[in-house]
Design a protein around this motif. Structure first.
Motif, PDB file in Angstrom:
ATOM      1  N   PRO A  38       0.808  -1.222   0.000  1.00  0.00           N
ATOM      2  CA  PRO A  38       0.000   0.000   0.000  1.00  0.00           C
ATOM      3  C   PRO A  38       0.839   1.270   0.000  1.00  0.00           C
ATOM      4  CG  PRO A  38      -0.246  -1.201   2.068  1.00  0.00           C
ATOM      5  CD  PRO A  38       0.603  -2.040   1.170  1.00  0.00           C
ATOM      6  N   GLY A  39       2.077   1.186   0.491  1.00  0.00           N
ATOM      7  CA  GLY A  39       2.942   2.356   0.539  1.00  0.00           C
ATOM      8  C   GLY A  39       4.123   2.254  -0.406  1.00  0.00           C
ATOM      9  N   GLY A  40       4.070   1.348  -1.360  1.00  0.00           N
ATOM     10  CA  GLY A  40       5.179   1.157  -2.294  1.00  0.00           C
ATOM     11  C   GLY A  40       5.623  -0.290  -2.305  1.00  0.00           C
ATOM     12  N   PRO A  41       6.810  -0.552  -2.861  1.00  0.00           N
ATOM     13  CA  PRO A  41       7.286  -1.934  -2.970  1.00  0.00           C
ATOM     14  C   PRO A  41       7.428  -2.608  -1.600  1.00  0.00           C
ATOM     15  CG  PRO A  41       8.650  -0.450  -4.276  1.00  0.00           C
ATOM     16  CD  PRO A  41       7.738   0.405  -3.447  1.00  0.00           C
ATOM     17  N   ALA A  42       7.116  -3.894  -1.559  1.00  0.00           N
ATOM     18  CA  ALA A  42       7.254  -4.695  -0.339  1.00  0.00           C
ATOM     19  C   ALA A  42       7.925  -6.017  -0.712  1.00  0.00           C
ATOM     20  CB  ALA A  42       5.884  -4.952   0.289  1.00  0.00           C
ATOM     21  N   THR A  43       8.570  -6.637   0.272  1.00  0.00           N
ATOM     22  CA  THR A  43       9.235  -7.917   0.067  1.00  0.00           C
ATOM     23  C   THR A  43       8.778  -8.897   1.136  1.00  0.00           C
ATOM     24  OG1 THR A  43      11.189  -6.762  -0.758  1.00  0.00           O
ATOM     25  CG2 THR A  43      11.477  -9.057  -0.168  1.00  0.00           C
ATOM     26  N   LEU A  44       8.338 -10.060   0.694  1.00  0.00           N
ATOM     27  CA  LEU A  44       7.969 -11.161   1.584  1.00  0.00           C
ATOM     28  C   LEU A  44       9.040 -12.224   1.430  1.00  0.00           C
ATOM     29  CD1 LEU A  44       6.065 -13.051   3.258  1.00  0.00           C
ATOM     30  CD2 LEU A  44       4.932 -13.584   1.113  1.00  0.00           C
ATOM     31  N   SER A  45       9.751 -12.521   2.506  1.00  0.00           N
ATOM     32  CA  SER A  45      10.808 -13.540   2.472  1.00  0.00           C
ATOM     33  C   SER A  45      10.399 -14.715   3.344  1.00  0.00           C
ATOM     34  CB  SER A  45      12.126 -12.966   2.982  1.00  0.00           C
ATOM     35  OG  SER A  45      12.540 -11.891   2.180  1.00  0.00           O
ATOM     36  N   VAL A  46      10.137 -15.864   2.703  1.00  0.00           N
ATOM     37  CA  VAL A  46       9.888 -17.088   3.455  1.00  0.00           C
ATOM     38  C   VAL A  46      11.262 -17.611   3.850  1.00  0.00           C
ATOM     39  CG1 VAL A  46       8.964 -19.423   3.381  1.00  0.00           C
ATOM     40  CG2 VAL A  46       7.744 -17.568   2.230  1.00  0.00           C
ATOM     41  N   THR A  47      11.532 -17.681   5.151  1.00  0.00           N
ATOM     42  CA  THR A  47      12.859 -18.051   5.637  1.00  0.00           C
ATOM     43  C   THR A  47      12.976 -19.521   6.000  1.00  0.00           C
ATOM     44  OG1 THR A  47      12.212 -17.297   7.848  1.00  0.00           O
ATOM     45  CG2 THR A  47      13.399 -15.721   6.451  1.00  0.00           C
ATOM     46  N   GLU A  48      11.848 -20.149   6.335  1.00  0.00           N
ATOM     47  CA  GLU A  48      11.888 -21.572   6.692  1.00  0.00           C
ATOM     48  C   GLU A  48      10.553 -22.227   6.362  1.00  0.00           C
ATOM     49  OE1 GLU A  48      12.811 -24.413  10.551  1.00  0.00           O
ATOM     50  OE2 GLU A  48      13.339 -22.297  10.643  1.00  0.00           O
ATOM     51  N   VAL A  49      10.628 -23.386   5.734  1.00  0.00           N
ATOM     52  CA  VAL A  49       9.435 -24.173   5.429  1.00  0.00           C
ATOM     53  C   VAL A  49       9.754 -25.627   5.747  1.00  0.00           C
ATOM     54  CG1 VAL A  49       7.793 -24.889   3.662  1.00  0.00           C
ATOM     55  CG2 VAL A  49       8.858 -22.655   3.497  1.00  0.00           C
ATOM     56  N   GLY A  50       8.842 -26.310   6.414  1.00  0.00           N
ATOM     57  CA  GLY A  50       9.023 -27.722   6.724  1.00  0.00           C
ATOM     58  C   GLY A  50       7.672 -28.332   7.011  1.00  0.00           C
ATOM     59  N   PRO A  51       7.638 -29.614   7.328  1.00  0.00           N
ATOM     60  CA  PRO A  51       6.366 -30.237   7.674  1.00  0.00           C
ATOM     61  C   PRO A  51       5.680 -29.479   8.817  1.00  0.00           C
ATOM     62  CG  PRO A  51       8.033 -31.904   7.336  1.00  0.00           C
ATOM     63  CD  PRO A  51       8.746 -30.570   7.332  1.00  0.00           C
ATOM     64  N   ASN A  52       4.494 -28.964   8.556  1.00  0.00           N
ATOM     65  CA  ASN A  52       3.711 -28.225   9.546  1.00  0.00           C
ATOM     66  C   ASN A  52       4.448 -27.013  10.110  1.00  0.00           C
ATOM     67  OD1 ASN A  52       1.420 -29.924   9.396  1.00  0.00           O
ATOM     68  ND2 ASN A  52       2.513 -31.429  10.613  1.00  0.00           N
TER      69      ASN A  52
END
Length: 123
Positions: A38-52
């Motif tokens: 809403p206020g300009g560019p944004a970055t979403l960084s997924v740092t960890e993914v695993g089972p549940n």
């Protein structure tokens, strides 16, 4: 070629589908998603993914927010607004985020096999 996600995601694994602020992608490894906030560019960084499990951080303007969830069907919702952001976490299995005026809504939900689901919606 990425394997087919075990969860059904409208945009598969394609993080570039999120640049317009509207997407549904499966995530099975750390990834960075650039989108229009809403206020300009944004970055979403997924740092960890695993089972549940999923952990991520969002940077928008001068603000930063972190979210993380573990357990079956758990997840977090981050709402980005021009003047800041807010998080809430809990049971999200089978839910979809609703668009909010002047905000970008990010929902991250865990998956039992290590594939998480990201929904991003803009007005």
């Amino acid at each position: 070629m990425e394997p087919e996600p075990s969860v059904s995601a409208a945009d598969g694994y394609d993080a570039s589908a999120c640049t317009d602020g509207n997407c549904e992608i499966a995530v099975s490894k750390p990834v960075t998603v650039r989108l229009q906030g809403p206020g300009g560019p944004a970055t979403l960084s997924v740092t960890e993914v695993g089972p549940n499990k999923i952990e991520y951080r969002v940077k928008s303007g001068n603000g930063q927010s972190k979210g993380g969830a573990s357990g079956p069907g758990q997840g977090c919702i981050t709402v980005l607004r021009k003047n800041g952001s807010g998080n809430s976490c809990g049971g999200l299995s089978g839910t979809r985020p609703s668009a909010q005026p002047d905000a970008v809504v990010i929902q991250a939900t865990t998956g039992t096999d290590g594939t998480a689901l990201l929904h991003i919606v803009s007005p």
